[in-house]
Design an enzyme around this catalytic site. Sequence first.
Site, PDB file in Angstrom:
ATOM      1  N   ASN A 283      33.937   1.237  15.502  1.00 53.75           N
ATOM      2  CA  ASN A 283      32.557   1.290  15.005  1.00 53.75           C
ATOM      3  C   ASN A 283      32.466   2.461  14.029  1.00 53.75           C
ATOM      4  O   ASN A 283      32.398   3.614  14.438  1.00 53.75           O
ATOM      5  CB  ASN A 283      31.612   1.496  16.206  1.00 53.75           C
ATOM      6  CG  ASN A 283      30.165   1.682  15.778  1.00 53.75           C
ATOM      7  OD1 ASN A 283      29.814   1.449  14.619  1.00 53.75           O
ATOM      8  ND2 ASN A 283      29.323   2.103  16.719  1.00 53.75           N
TER       9      ASN A 283
ATOM     10  N   LYS B 297      30.090   3.214  12.120  1.00 51.32           N
ATOM     11  CA  LYS B 297      28.715   3.714  11.969  1.00 51.32           C
ATOM     12  C   LYS B 297      28.378   3.859  10.479  1.00 51.32           C
ATOM     13  O   LYS B 297      28.798   3.033   9.687  1.00 51.32           O
ATOM     14  CB  LYS B 297      28.531   5.004  12.764  1.00 51.32           C
ATOM     15  CG  LYS B 297      28.994   4.828  14.225  1.00 51.32           C
ATOM     16  CD  LYS B 297      28.645   5.965  15.125  1.00 51.32           C
ATOM     17  CE  LYS B 297      29.166   5.685  16.536  1.00 51.32           C
ATOM     18  NZ  LYS B 297      28.830   6.715  17.494  1.00 51.32           N
TER      19      LYS B 297
ATOM     20  N   HIS C 283      23.368  -0.798  20.669  1.00 52.43           N
ATOM     21  CA  HIS C 283      24.006   0.522  20.694  1.00 52.43           C
ATOM     22  C   HIS C 283      22.960   1.594  20.992  1.00 52.43           C
ATOM     23  O   HIS C 283      21.808   1.492  20.545  1.00 52.43           O
ATOM     24  CB  HIS C 283      24.680   0.789  19.343  1.00 52.43           C
ATOM     25  CG  HIS C 283      25.589   1.978  19.383  1.00 52.43           C
ATOM     26  ND1 HIS C 283      25.112   3.264  19.323  1.00 52.43           N
ATOM     27  CD2 HIS C 283      26.939   2.078  19.523  1.00 52.43           C
ATOM     28  CE1 HIS C 283      26.138   4.109  19.410  1.00 52.43           C
ATOM     29  NE2 HIS C 283      27.251   3.408  19.529  1.00 52.43           N
TER      30      HIS C 283
ATOM     31  N   GLU D  10      22.472   4.373  19.733  1.00 50.92           N
ATOM     32  CA  GLU D  10      21.865   4.961  18.530  1.00 50.92           C
ATOM     33  C   GLU D  10      20.744   4.076  17.982  1.00 50.92           C
ATOM     34  O   GLU D  10      19.812   4.570  17.343  1.00 50.92           O
ATOM     35  CB  GLU D  10      22.965   5.215  17.474  1.00 50.92           C
ATOM     36  CG  GLU D  10      23.838   6.395  17.886  1.00 50.92           C
ATOM     37  CD  GLU D  10      25.241   6.375  17.303  1.00 50.92           C
ATOM     38  OE1 GLU D  10      25.528   5.557  16.407  1.00 50.92           O
ATOM     39  OE2 GLU D  10      26.064   7.197  17.761  1.00 50.92           O
TER      40      GLU D  10
ATOM     41  N   GLU E 119      28.870   2.239  27.549  1.00 51.97           N
ATOM     42  CA  GLU E 119      28.937   3.498  26.798  1.00 51.97           C
ATOM     43  C   GLU E 119      27.869   4.447  27.330  1.00 51.97           C
ATOM     44  O   GLU E 119      26.719   4.407  26.874  1.00 51.97           O
ATOM     45  CB  GLU E 119      28.650   3.244  25.313  1.00 51.97           C
ATOM     46  CG  GLU E 119      29.684   2.434  24.594  1.00 51.97           C
ATOM     47  CD  GLU E 119      29.664   2.726  23.101  1.00 51.97           C
ATOM     48  OE1 GLU E 119      30.714   3.076  22.561  1.00 51.97           O
ATOM     49  OE2 GLU E 119      28.592   2.645  22.477  1.00 51.97           O
TER      50      GLU E 119
ATOM     51  N   GLY F 205      30.119  10.556  21.078  1.00 53.73           N
ATOM     52  CA  GLY F 205      30.215  11.580  20.042  1.00 53.73           C
ATOM     53  C   GLY F 205      30.188  13.014  20.563  1.00 53.73           C
ATOM     54  O   GLY F 205      29.953  13.950  19.796  1.00 53.73           O
TER      55      GLY F 205
ATOM     56  N   SER G 149      33.701   8.912  23.249  1.00 49.62           N
ATOM     57  CA  SER G 149      34.717   9.958  23.113  1.00 49.62           C
ATOM     58  C   SER G 149      36.133   9.492  23.457  1.00 49.62           C
ATOM     59  O   SER G 149      36.919  10.243  24.052  1.00 49.62           O
ATOM     60  CB  SER G 149      34.333  11.194  23.940  1.00 49.62           C
ATOM     61  OG  SER G 149      33.121  11.744  23.461  1.00 49.62           O
TER      62      SER G 149
HETATM   63  P1  PGA Z   1      32.378   7.987  19.871  1.00 54.23           P
HETATM   64  O1  PGA Z   1      31.326   6.809  19.653  1.00 54.23           O
HETATM   65  O2  PGA Z   1      33.727   7.336  20.002  1.00 54.23           O
HETATM   66  O3  PGA Z   1      32.247   8.832  18.643  1.00 54.23           O
HETATM   67  O4  PGA Z   1      31.991   8.701  21.108  1.00 54.23           O
HETATM   68  C1  PGA Z   1      31.436   5.615  20.371  1.00 54.23           C
HETATM   69  C2  PGA Z   1      30.334   4.692  19.963  1.00 54.23           C
HETATM   70  O5  PGA Z   1      29.239   5.166  19.619  1.00 54.23           O
HETATM   71  O6  PGA Z   1      30.517   3.458  19.959  1.00 54.23           O
END
Ligand code: PGA
Length: 226
Positions: free
Chosen positions: A8, A10, A84, A86, A153, A159, A190
């Site tokens: 992903n 983003k 997601h 976000e 997640e 992140g 992560s």
């Molecule tokens: P990350 O994000 O690997 O940076 O923790 C995962 C995600 O948001 O799908």
Amino acid sequence: MRKLIIANWKLNPLTLASAQQLAASVGSSKHEVVICPPSAFLAQIKVPILGAQDCFWKLKGPFTGETSPAQLKDLGVRYCIIGHSERRALGETDDMVAAKLQALLEQGITPVLCVGFGTTVGEDKLDVTEALRPQLDSALRDTDPKKVVVAYEPVWAIGTGKPATSEHAEQIALFIKTKYGIEKVLYGGSVNGVNAQEFLSQNHIDGLLVGSNSLIPDEFNKIITS
Ligand code: PGA
């Protein structure tokens, strides 16, 4: 064992040239590797399996700024992330996620339903399953669960460089499979080149959803060769 690994990206990178460079850096893997670039670049990225990061729940009409699942299908998109954290943080509701899921299934695109928004640090199974239940109940109502991939997640792991433990992720994956009849559960939050193997070696974790480290070629290639 062959697993599903989804990158992903983003809102990265900022130019088509760097996106194409990043796509070209993805090595070969025994796993199924899906790349989800920003929608602006979807038409011009060459990867074996293309994914999208989001979509709208209507196919067409007066919906400024949205992306139709039918357009995604036309571009060859096979997987689409929905729900997601976000996006949920921007106000996306369970009902919206459920509508997106149906629209994707109608187009033959596999929804990757993210759950884990609203979880708090701590790995008490009961607390976590209580937070996940409404997200899963709503999205999977009247749906064939075998057609949906779920990505667990925990929002605090996204992140932050602080992943969940593989034992915790495994426990929650088992809960999602047993309670909802889902066949494929991914872990995200992560994931890096060092911890990927540990998650992938769990029985009920069928793959990974990778954010930050999918933007670093060395790190991502380590993950997909784990
Ligand atoms: P990350 O994000 O690997 O940076 O923790 C995962 C995600 O948001 O799908």
